[in-house]
Scaffold this motif. Structure first.
Motif, short mmCIF file in Angstrom:
data_model
loop_
_atom_site.label_atom_id
_atom_site.label_comp_id
_atom_site.label_asym_id
_atom_site.label_seq_id
_atom_site.Cartn_x
_atom_site.Cartn_y
_atom_site.Cartn_z
N ASP A 5 0.86 -1.17 0.00
CA ASP A 5 0.00 0.00 0.00
C ASP A 5 0.90 1.23 0.00
O ASP A 5 2.12 1.13 -0.01
CB ASP A 5 -0.98 0.02 1.18
CG ASP A 5 -0.31 0.01 2.55
OD1 ASP A 5 0.89 0.32 2.64
OD2 ASP A 5 -1.00 -0.31 3.54
N LEU A 6 0.29 2.41 0.00
CA LEU A 6 1.06 3.65 -0.10
C LEU A 6 1.99 3.83 1.09
O LEU A 6 3.15 4.24 0.93
CB LEU A 6 0.10 4.83 -0.21
CG LEU A 6 0.73 6.22 -0.34
CD1 LEU A 6 1.67 6.28 -1.54
CD2 LEU A 6 -0.37 7.28 -0.45
N GLU A 36 -7.53 3.96 -6.99
CA GLU A 36 -8.12 4.29 -5.69
C GLU A 36 -7.54 5.57 -5.09
O GLU A 36 -8.25 6.34 -4.44
CB GLU A 36 -7.94 3.13 -4.72
CG GLU A 36 -8.81 1.92 -5.02
CD GLU A 36 -8.69 0.85 -3.95
OE1 GLU A 36 -8.07 1.13 -2.89
OE2 GLU A 36 -9.21 -0.26 -4.17
N ALA A 37 -6.25 5.80 -5.30
CA ALA A 37 -5.58 6.97 -4.71
C ALA A 37 -5.66 8.19 -5.61
O ALA A 37 -5.13 9.24 -5.25
CB ALA A 37 -4.13 6.64 -4.39
N ASP A 38 -6.29 8.07 -6.76
CA ASP A 38 -6.37 9.19 -7.71
C ASP A 38 -4.96 9.72 -7.99
O ASP A 38 -4.69 10.93 -7.91
CB ASP A 38 -7.27 10.29 -7.15
CG ASP A 38 -7.76 11.26 -8.23
OD1 ASP A 38 -7.53 11.00 -9.43
OD2 ASP A 38 -8.36 12.29 -7.86
N TYR A 39 -4.08 8.79 -8.34
CA TYR A 39 -2.65 9.08 -8.53
C TYR A 39 -2.46 9.77 -9.87
O TYR A 39 -2.48 9.14 -10.92
CB TYR A 39 -1.88 7.77 -8.46
CG TYR A 39 -0.38 7.86 -8.57
CD1 TYR A 39 0.36 8.79 -7.85
CD2 TYR A 39 0.32 6.95 -9.38
CE1 TYR A 39 1.74 8.85 -7.94
CE2 TYR A 39 1.70 6.99 -9.47
CZ TYR A 39 2.40 7.94 -8.75
OH TYR A 39 3.78 7.98 -8.85
N ARG A 40 -2.28 11.08 -9.82
CA ARG A 40 -2.23 11.91 -11.04
C ARG A 40 -0.82 12.11 -11.60
O ARG A 40 -0.66 12.57 -12.72
CB ARG A 40 -2.84 13.28 -10.74
CG ARG A 40 -4.28 13.25 -10.23
CD ARG A 40 -5.26 12.97 -11.34
NE ARG A 40 -6.64 12.99 -10.88
CZ ARG A 40 -7.41 14.08 -10.82
NH1 ARG A 40 -6.90 15.26 -11.17
NH2 ARG A 40 -8.66 14.00 -10.42
N TYR A 187 -1.55 13.73 -6.01
CA TYR A 187 -2.84 13.03 -6.00
C TYR A 187 -3.97 14.00 -6.32
O TYR A 187 -3.89 15.19 -6.01
CB TYR A 187 -3.08 12.38 -4.63
CG TYR A 187 -1.98 11.43 -4.23
CD1 TYR A 187 -1.92 10.15 -4.75
CD2 TYR A 187 -0.98 11.84 -3.35
CE1 TYR A 187 -0.89 9.29 -4.41
CE2 TYR A 187 0.05 10.99 -3.00
CZ TYR A 187 0.09 9.71 -3.54
OH TYR A 187 1.12 8.87 -3.20
N GLY A 188 -5.02 13.46 -6.91
CA GLY A 188 -6.20 14.25 -7.21
C GLY A 188 -7.11 14.38 -6.00
O GLY A 188 -6.83 13.84 -4.92
N PRO A 189 -8.23 15.07 -6.14
CA PRO A 189 -9.10 15.37 -5.00
C PRO A 189 -9.75 14.17 -4.35
O PRO A 189 -10.15 14.24 -3.18
CB PRO A 189 -10.17 16.30 -5.60
CG PRO A 189 -10.10 16.07 -7.07
CD PRO A 189 -8.69 15.72 -7.38
N SER A 190 -9.82 13.04 -5.05
CA SER A 190 -10.40 11.85 -4.43
C SER A 190 -9.33 10.91 -3.87
O SER A 190 -9.63 9.78 -3.49
CB SER A 190 -11.26 11.08 -5.45
OG SER A 190 -10.49 10.63 -6.55
N PRO A 193 -6.86 11.34 2.00
CA PRO A 193 -6.89 12.64 2.68
C PRO A 193 -5.56 13.01 3.33
O PRO A 193 -5.17 14.18 3.31
CB PRO A 193 -8.00 12.46 3.73
CG PRO A 193 -8.87 11.39 3.19
CD PRO A 193 -7.96 10.46 2.45
N GLU A 194 -4.87 12.03 3.90
CA GLU A 194 -3.62 12.31 4.59
C GLU A 194 -2.49 12.69 3.64
O GLU A 194 -1.42 13.15 4.08
CB GLU A 194 -3.20 11.12 5.46
CG GLU A 194 -2.82 9.86 4.70
CD GLU A 194 -4.01 8.96 4.37
OE1 GLU A 194 -3.77 7.76 4.16
OE2 GLU A 194 -5.15 9.47 4.31
N HIS A 195 -2.72 12.51 2.33
CA HIS A 195 -1.68 12.85 1.35
C HIS A 195 -2.15 13.92 0.36
O HIS A 195 -1.52 14.10 -0.68
CB HIS A 195 -1.24 11.60 0.60
CG HIS A 195 -0.50 10.61 1.46
ND1 HIS A 195 0.79 10.82 1.88
CD2 HIS A 195 -0.90 9.43 2.00
CE1 HIS A 195 1.17 9.79 2.64
NE2 HIS A 195 0.17 8.94 2.72
N GLN A 196 -3.22 14.62 0.70
CA GLN A 196 -3.74 15.62 -0.22
C GLN A 196 -2.78 16.78 -0.47
O GLN A 196 -2.85 17.44 -1.50
CB GLN A 196 -5.08 16.17 0.29
CG GLN A 196 -6.26 15.29 -0.05
CD GLN A 196 -6.48 15.18 -1.55
OE1 GLN A 196 -6.79 16.17 -2.21
NE2 GLN A 196 -6.32 13.99 -2.09
#
Length: 210
Positions: A5-6, A36-40, A187-190, A193-196
């Motif tokens: 996981d991340l 899942e992590a919205d990895y942009r 990461y994108g908005p979805s 949260p802890e990595h926004q």
């Protein structure tokens, strides 16, 4: 080894840690992490490369993983792209997508058996980060790049200064040209949260012609 996981990825310390984690994660990486992590970051890096690249390559995708950068490069079918990664399992996943000309299993913390000055572009997303590859690997990438080759390298902003990347770019100033940093969200908005607030320095430059 922790479950893939991340947090486990951010805790990596050694090349063997990398191999073990990504061997377990390769089959589900795209769905359980990238989606899942919205990895942009891979898409951002791919678009930056398309914007700044001049010429046809070939391109080396460093830390290619499952091919997330290559699959997002506009007009990628017009390019010859090679994948380099420490994990054979991740390379096997990218091979299923048919994105690359060649697949190179290599550890950038050690000497790499690639000839000098063969790549017209070098791109990387997510490799220069927590416990993966340090700034010394940039020397290897410069060696295998053609004079004038374009680089688009993402570097985790948290470690840009602390892990020596800022100092490295100062040290190689005479070897590169047109250096520009773009600081963007990983990461994108979805995403988690802890990595926004996690950001990457996107280093864009060229190998200085002789």
């Amino acid at each position: 080894m922790d479950d893939p996981d991340l947090d486990a990825a951010y805790a990596l310390k050694t090349p063997d840690d990398n191999r073990a984690l990504y061997a377990n994660w390769a089959d589900s990486y795209d769905s359980s992490f990238a989606d899942e992590a919205d990895y942009r970051l891979p898409q951002i890096v791919a678009f930056v490369l398309a914007d700044v690249m001049r010429g046809s390559g070939p391109v080396l995708d460093v830390g290619a993983g499952t091919g997330l950068v290559a699959q997002n490069i506009p007009d990628r079918d017009a390019l010859e792209i090679d994948a380099l990664d420490i994990s054979p399992e991740m390379l096997a996943q990218s091979a299923k997508k048919g994105l690359y000309r060649a697949y190179i299993e290599a550890d950038l913390t050690k000497p790499v058996d690639i000839p000098d000055e063969i790549y017209g572009a070098v791109v990387s997303a997510g490799t220069f980060t927590h416990g993966h590859v340090g700034p010394e690997a940039i020397d290897t990438l410069l060696r295998i790049a053609k004079p004038g080759a374009v680089f688009v390298l993402s570097i985790n902003s948290e470690h840009f200064s602390a892990h020596g990347f800022e100092a490295k770019f100062a040290a190689i100033e005479s070897e590169i040209a047109q250096l520009d940093f773009r600081i963007l969200d990983i990461y994108g908005p979805s995403g988690p949260p802890e990595h926004q607030n996690d950001k990457a320095h996107i280093a864009v430059f060229r190998k200085r012609p002789v």
